[in-house]
Write a protein that holds these residues in place. Sequence first.
Motif, mmCIF file in Angstrom:
data_model
loop_
_atom_site.group_PDB
_atom_site.id
_atom_site.type_symbol
_atom_site.label_atom_id
_atom_site.label_comp_id
_atom_site.label_asym_id
_atom_site.label_seq_id
_atom_site.Cartn_x
_atom_site.Cartn_y
_atom_site.Cartn_z
ATOM 1 N N VAL A 101 54.141 47.259 25.975
ATOM 2 C CA VAL A 101 53.549 48.293 26.774
ATOM 3 C C VAL A 101 52.590 48.863 25.597
ATOM 4 N N GLU A 102 53.080 48.530 24.006
ATOM 5 C CA GLU A 102 52.090 49.639 22.769
ATOM 6 C C GLU A 102 50.965 48.478 23.007
ATOM 7 N N ARG A 103 50.759 47.623 23.116
ATOM 8 C CA ARG A 103 49.836 46.514 23.213
ATOM 9 C C ARG A 103 48.511 47.252 24.649
ATOM 10 N N GLU A 104 48.977 47.718 25.487
ATOM 11 C CA GLU A 104 48.587 48.017 27.039
ATOM 12 C C GLU A 104 48.214 49.780 26.134
ATOM 13 N N LEU A 105 48.854 50.327 25.175
ATOM 14 C CA LEU A 105 48.161 51.284 24.725
ATOM 15 C C LEU A 105 46.897 51.016 23.830
ATOM 16 N N LYS A 106 47.142 51.010 23.465
ATOM 17 C CA LYS A 106 46.480 50.099 22.346
ATOM 18 C C LYS A 106 44.516 49.618 23.196
ATOM 19 N N LEU A 107 44.666 49.172 24.027
ATOM 20 C CA LEU A 107 43.200 48.829 24.812
ATOM 21 C C LEU A 107 42.797 49.993 25.303
ATOM 22 N N LEU A 108 43.976 51.173 26.396
ATOM 23 C CA LEU A 108 43.180 51.985 26.656
ATOM 24 C C LEU A 108 42.539 53.341 25.283
ATOM 25 N N LEU A 109 43.589 53.071 24.419
ATOM 26 C CA LEU A 109 42.516 54.346 23.265
ATOM 27 C C LEU A 109 41.397 53.070 22.595
ATOM 28 N N LEU A 110 41.216 52.402 23.057
ATOM 29 C CA LEU A 110 39.653 51.605 22.335
ATOM 30 C C LEU A 110 38.460 52.589 23.100
ATOM 31 N N PRO A 111 37.522 52.936 22.359
ATOM 32 C CA PRO A 111 35.722 53.150 22.998
ATOM 33 C C PRO A 111 35.661 52.855 24.371
ATOM 34 N N LYS A 112 35.075 53.686 25.274
ATOM 35 C CA LYS A 112 35.689 53.315 26.298
ATOM 36 C C LYS A 112 33.582 53.099 26.529
ATOM 37 N N ASP A 113 33.070 52.483 27.284
ATOM 38 C CA ASP A 113 31.931 51.604 27.656
ATOM 39 C C ASP A 113 31.371 52.412 28.032
ATOM 40 N N PRO A 114 30.033 53.462 28.031
ATOM 41 C CA PRO A 114 30.286 54.537 29.068
ATOM 42 C C PRO A 114 29.238 53.725 30.208
ATOM 43 N N ASN A 115 29.177 52.361 30.172
ATOM 44 C CA ASN A 115 28.833 52.351 31.452
ATOM 45 C C ASN A 115 29.858 51.389 32.529
ATOM 46 N N ASP A 116 31.111 51.091 32.110
ATOM 47 C CA ASP A 116 31.920 50.982 33.307
ATOM 48 C C ASP A 116 32.224 51.918 34.448
ATOM 49 N N ASP A 117 31.958 53.235 34.489
ATOM 50 C CA ASP A 117 32.673 53.850 35.743
ATOM 51 C C ASP A 117 31.586 53.218 36.435
ATOM 52 N N LYS A 118 30.336 52.648 36.340
ATOM 53 C CA LYS A 118 28.564 53.416 37.396
ATOM 54 C C LYS A 118 28.801 51.910 38.223
ATOM 55 N N SER A 119 27.824 51.279 39.061
ATOM 56 C CA SER A 119 27.693 51.046 40.416
ATOM 57 C C SER A 119 26.419 50.099 39.839
ATOM 58 N N VAL A 120 26.543 49.144 40.087
ATOM 59 C CA VAL A 120 25.877 47.610 39.582
ATOM 60 C C VAL A 120 24.733 47.572 40.959
ATOM 61 N N ILE A 121 22.859 46.901 39.904
ATOM 62 C CA ILE A 121 22.525 46.341 40.894
ATOM 63 C C ILE A 121 22.432 44.781 40.389
ATOM 64 N N VAL A 122 23.052 43.795 41.579
ATOM 65 C CA VAL A 122 22.509 42.143 40.575
ATOM 66 C C VAL A 122 22.120 41.723 41.253
ATOM 67 N N GLU A 123 21.128 40.958 39.873
ATOM 68 C CA GLU A 123 20.106 39.633 40.389
ATOM 69 C C GLU A 123 20.462 38.503 40.365
ATOM 70 N N ILE A 124 20.363 37.843 41.874
ATOM 71 C CA ILE A 124 21.074 36.291 41.725
ATOM 72 C C ILE A 124 19.709 35.094 41.821
ATOM 73 N N ARG A 125 19.307 34.166 41.312
ATOM 74 C CA ARG A 125 18.037 33.616 41.491
ATOM 75 C C ARG A 125 17.958 32.171 40.938
ATOM 76 N N ALA A 126 17.864 31.530 41.987
ATOM 77 C CA ALA A 126 17.946 29.969 42.403
ATOM 78 C C ALA A 126 16.582 29.487 41.630
ATOM 79 N N GLY A 127 17.765 28.171 40.081
ATOM 80 C CA GLY A 127 17.289 27.827 39.268
ATOM 81 C C GLY A 127 16.961 26.513 39.399
ATOM 82 N N THR A 128 17.572 25.701 38.338
ATOM 83 C CA THR A 128 16.543 24.201 38.026
ATOM 84 C C THR A 128 17.569 23.274 39.730
ATOM 85 N N GLY A 129 17.318 22.801 40.656
ATOM 86 C CA GLY A 129 17.777 21.986 41.911
ATOM 87 C C GLY A 129 17.456 21.998 43.251
#
Length: 363
Positions: free
Chosen positions: A96-124
Motif C-alpha cells: 500500500v505504501e508503494r501504491e501511495l508513492k505511485l499516486l503521489l508521482l507528478p501526473k502526466d497532464p495528458n493522461d485524462d485526455k481522449s486520443v487520436i490513433v493513427e495506424i498505418r501499414a508498414g513492411t509487407g
Amino acid sequence: MAALTFTEKLNQLGTRYDELTQQLSTAELVTDSSKFQKVAKQHAELEQIVEKHRQFKQIEKDLAGAHQMFLESEDAEMKQMAHEEEKQLAARLGNVERELKLLLLPKDPNDDKSVIVEIRAGTGGDEAALFAGDLFRMYSRYAETQGWKVEVLESSPSSLGGLKEIVVAIQGNKVYSKLKYESGVHRVQRVPATETQGRIHTSAATVAVLPEADDIDIKIEAKDLRIDTFCSSGPGGQSVNTTYSAVRITHIPSGLVVSQQDEKSQIKNRAKAMRVLRTRLYELEMEKQQAAIGAERRGQIKTGDRSEKIRTYNFRENRVSDHRIGLTLHQLNEVIDGKLGPLVDGLVSHYESERLQQELSAA
C-alpha cells in the motif's frame, strides 16, 4: 524550505481534500457550474489518494496491535498466530505504501485526455494492410470493453479488405493513460490468406497514439490556414466525383497537411480535419517542450521496417510478446479480440515503477 516528508505530504493532501469537500456543498459553488466542475475534478483526483492513505493508516494500526499481541501473549499458539498476522500485515503495508508513492508521482497532464490513433501499414504489402485492419479492430474492441467511443476520422482501405491507413478518435475517461504506450511498430508473423505454400510471412504496421488537443490547448489562426476542397474518391455512392465535399487543410507555418473525405458533407469533413490538425500541432508543441520524449517516440515509430518492433504477434504459436518489458502471453487470439488488459496494465505498471525509482533516486 525543506521538502515535505511522505507523511506530511499525505496529511497536507488530506486537509486539502476536506476543504474541497466543504466547498462542493456551498451555495456559491453550486450556482457556478464552471467553478463547480473544476473543484469537483480536483476533489476526485484527491479522493483515491485519501482513501489509500486511510487504508495505509488502518493497516499500521492493525500491525501495531498484532505486534503488541505477539509481545504480550504467553500462549505459544497465540504467539505464533500473532507473528504470522504481523508478517502478512507488514507485507500489505509495504504494498500500500508503494501504491501511495505511485499516486503521489507528478501526473502526466495528458493522461485524462481522449486520443487520436493513427495506424498505418508498414513492411509487407497487402498482408501489412490486413494486419493494420486487425489492429484497428483490436483497439476498437478494447475500447468497447472500457466504455469508450470510437470514431473514424480518416481511412484508406486496401484492395484485399485491409487498411493502408486509418485515423480514429477514441473518447472516454483516461484513454491516453492506458493507450500511450501502444505507439510504435507492431510486427506480425503468420501465413497470409494469399500464401499457397503455407509459408509464414513477417509484416509490420505502425501505431501512433496522440492526446487529442482541445481548443484551449492549441489556438489556430484563420490566416495560418489554406483550405482547399475537391471531389472525394473511392466508395461513397453518388456524391463521389460529383460534389466538392472533400477537404484539404494546410497549416502554413508548420507545413502540416490534413485531408478528409470520409463524410459526404464538406462541413463535417472540415470539422474532422481540424480535429486531426489540432492534435498534430499539439504533438509538435509537446515535442518542442519535451525533446527527449519526442525523440523517443520518433525512434519507436521510425520507418515501419519489420526489424524496428515493440511487439510481435505470432499466430502459429498463439503468442504475443512485448519486447520493451519482456512480457510474453500465449493468448494471441484473446489479445487480437480486444482483451488487451494484461499488456496495457503490464506496460503502465512497468513505466510507473521506473518513474518511482527515478524519483526515489533523485530524492
